[in-house]
Design an enzyme around this catalytic site. Structure first.
Site, mmCIF file in Angstrom:
data_model
loop_
_atom_site.group_PDB
_atom_site.id
_atom_site.type_symbol
_atom_site.label_atom_id
_atom_site.label_comp_id
_atom_site.label_asym_id
_atom_site.label_seq_id
_atom_site.Cartn_x
_atom_site.Cartn_y
_atom_site.Cartn_z
ATOM 1 N N GLY A 259 1.177 -1.508 -0.056
ATOM 2 C CA GLY A 259 0.093 -0.579 -0.032
ATOM 3 C C GLY A 259 0.484 1.508 0.087
ATOM 4 O O GLY A 259 2.220 0.794 -0.663
ATOM 5 N N ASN A 260 0.008 2.561 0.441
ATOM 6 C CA ASN A 260 0.652 3.545 0.901
ATOM 7 C C ASN A 260 0.237 4.973 1.189
ATOM 8 O O ASN A 260 -0.685 4.006 2.304
ATOM 9 C CB ASN A 260 1.009 4.538 -1.271
ATOM 10 C CG ASN A 260 -0.266 4.505 -1.222
ATOM 11 O OD1 ASN A 260 -0.588 5.559 -0.972
ATOM 12 N ND2 ASN A 260 -0.425 3.842 -2.508
ATOM 13 N N TYR A 261 1.046 5.385 1.862
ATOM 14 C CA TYR A 261 0.636 6.323 2.974
ATOM 15 C C TYR A 261 -0.527 7.183 2.465
ATOM 16 O O TYR A 261 -0.844 8.380 3.911
ATOM 17 C CB TYR A 261 1.922 7.364 3.206
ATOM 18 C CG TYR A 261 2.680 6.707 4.324
ATOM 19 C CD1 TYR A 261 2.016 5.165 5.062
ATOM 20 C CD2 TYR A 261 4.351 6.482 3.482
ATOM 21 C CE1 TYR A 261 3.613 4.717 5.862
ATOM 22 C CE2 TYR A 261 4.901 5.276 4.614
ATOM 23 C CZ TYR A 261 4.985 5.034 5.585
ATOM 24 O OH TYR A 261 5.545 4.058 5.689
#
Ligand code: CTP
Length: 392
Positions: free
Chosen positions: A200-202
């Site tokens: 995923g990412n932030y």
């Protein structure tokens, strides 16, 4: 105002009163069946105008022009809307004054379905509702509760007070994006490694949700396609589609872009996804684990390639170096009209924060740099740029 033959038609009288109290000039069109539930006399007394129901006036044979009525209105609201009239509207079956008026209307159309829960849930009804949405009509979802049939479930027409609130919110005179539909992407994507792990990412989704909200405030209908986030947006003009992966986001965007006047791509979409997601949990018991990743489709570029004349496409560029040059390259490569650049080097900009600092560039080489501000204010600046760019 259109009224059809549902038991909820009695609420139409209240709706009409509330609308006139707000200063609206209301003309009422009733289907023949509606008259079984509420009398035209009531509605004409409350509206101060004769009610139209037949193509010809029975006393002198004068023709009632559905075209004139359709052009006259600033908004059309059909409440209650039965399954039968919904079907006719979806398929152009113009056999009564209400449907012909609907087909001639150039204004935003709001519909408030009312029916029994099984009728509402039937695929035929749901498909027709989707068709109406694809025409740009605004569906005021029915509520859950006790139904006239004695059953309990979804199908109760929304309360008149709420319908009026929604009309005011979406067609106030200062709204600049009335009758427009926008697609907005938001949030991160999760790319499955195995049933318990993902890449995923932030991204928090805050920027995309703020843009969706601002577009809706300007009167646009918004289709918000979001990756996994804890945010939610309850606005009658916003339809939220939740997806997980880049592939699912692409599919939802491709499905809806054709009916949109524009799209704002604010999601942080994964550029790579595991080439061979495992169907079972990968166990411990080895030293290193190398994952093979394959590229995802660039959604913004895919929409850019299929963009029609008049559609506006807005992208984001999150850069750490050579910011302006990289943003310009992305704008050209993805066939965007506007690109919103934020640099991770600016404190307070980027992921997770409540603020952002952006520069907006357009395809004609203009650019404007904005101060650090709240994401809601940045969203307002972006939407203002869209409005100026499209000349809306
Ligand atoms: N974008 C997209 N689909 C992808 C990747 C990016 O729609 N698979 C969109 C983003 O929503 C954003 C724009 O493209 O509007 C730019 O995203 P960004 O990550 O900055 O650029 P990339 O094209 O992925 O380039 P790079 O990561 O190499 O900087």
């Amino acid at each position: 105002m259109g009224i059809t033959g549902s038991i909820a038609a009695y609420k139409a009288a209240i709706l009409l009163r509330l609308l006139t109290r707000e200063g609206a000039d209301v003309r009422v069109v009733m289907t023949p069946a509606a008259k079984e539930f509420i009398t035209p006399v009531t509605m004409s007394a409350l509206s101060g105008h004769p009610v139209v129901s037949e193509f010809f006036a029975s006393n002198d044979g004068t023709w009632h022009s559905h075209v004139d009525l359709g052009l006259w209105a600033d908004a059309m609201v059909i409440a209650p809307l039965t399954a039968a009239t919904m079907g006719k509207m979806a398929h152009g079956i113009a056999d009564n004054m209400l449907v012909t008026t609907y087909l001639s209307a150039r204004c935003p159309v709001f519909v408030a379905p009312a029916m029994d829960l099984d009728m509402f849930g039937h695929p035929s009804t749901q498909q027709n509702l989707d068709i109406l949405k694809s025409y740009g009509n605004i569906v005021i979802e029915p509520g859950e509760g006790a139904l006239a049939s004695g059953l309990h479930g979804k199908g109760r027409m929304e309360e008149p007070e709420r319908i009026v609130e929604l009309l005011i919110a979406s067609i106030g005179s200062k709204k600049k994006l009335l009758n427009k539909t926008f697609l907005v992407t938001a949030g991160p994507t999760f790319e499955k490694i195995d049933p318990v792990r993902f890449i995923g990412n932030y991204s928090s989704g805050k920027m995309g949700f703020a843009i969706a909200s601002e577009l809706a405030e300007q009167g646009a209908r918004v289709i918000l396609v979001t990756g996994p986030t804890h945010l939610s947006l309850s606005h009658p003009m916003v339809e939220t589609i939740r997806v997980e992966s880049a592939g699912e986001m692409l599919e939802a965007c491709v499905e809806h872009f054709g009916t949109c006047d524009g799209a704002v791509m604010s999601a942080a979409v994964a550029d790579f996804t595991p080439a061979h997601p495992a169907s079972q949990k990968t166990k411990r018991g080895r030293d290193n684990w190398s994952l093979e990743l394959k590229p995802t489709t660039d959604i913004a570029a895919a929409l850019g390639a299929s963009k029609r004349e008049g559609q506006v496409l807005v992208g984001f560029a999150l850069e750490t170096h050579d910011e302006l040059a990289n943003a310009r390259k992305k704008l050209a490569k993805k066939n965007l009209d506007l690109i919103v650049l934020n640099s991770l080097n600016d404190p307070g900009a980027g992921f997770g924060t409540d603020t952002n600092k952006v520069t907006i560039l357009d395809r004609y080489n203009n650019s404007e740099e904005f101060e650090l501000k709240s994401k809601a204010s940045v969203a307002a600046d972006i939407v203002e740029k869209i409005i100026t760019f499209t000349g809306a």
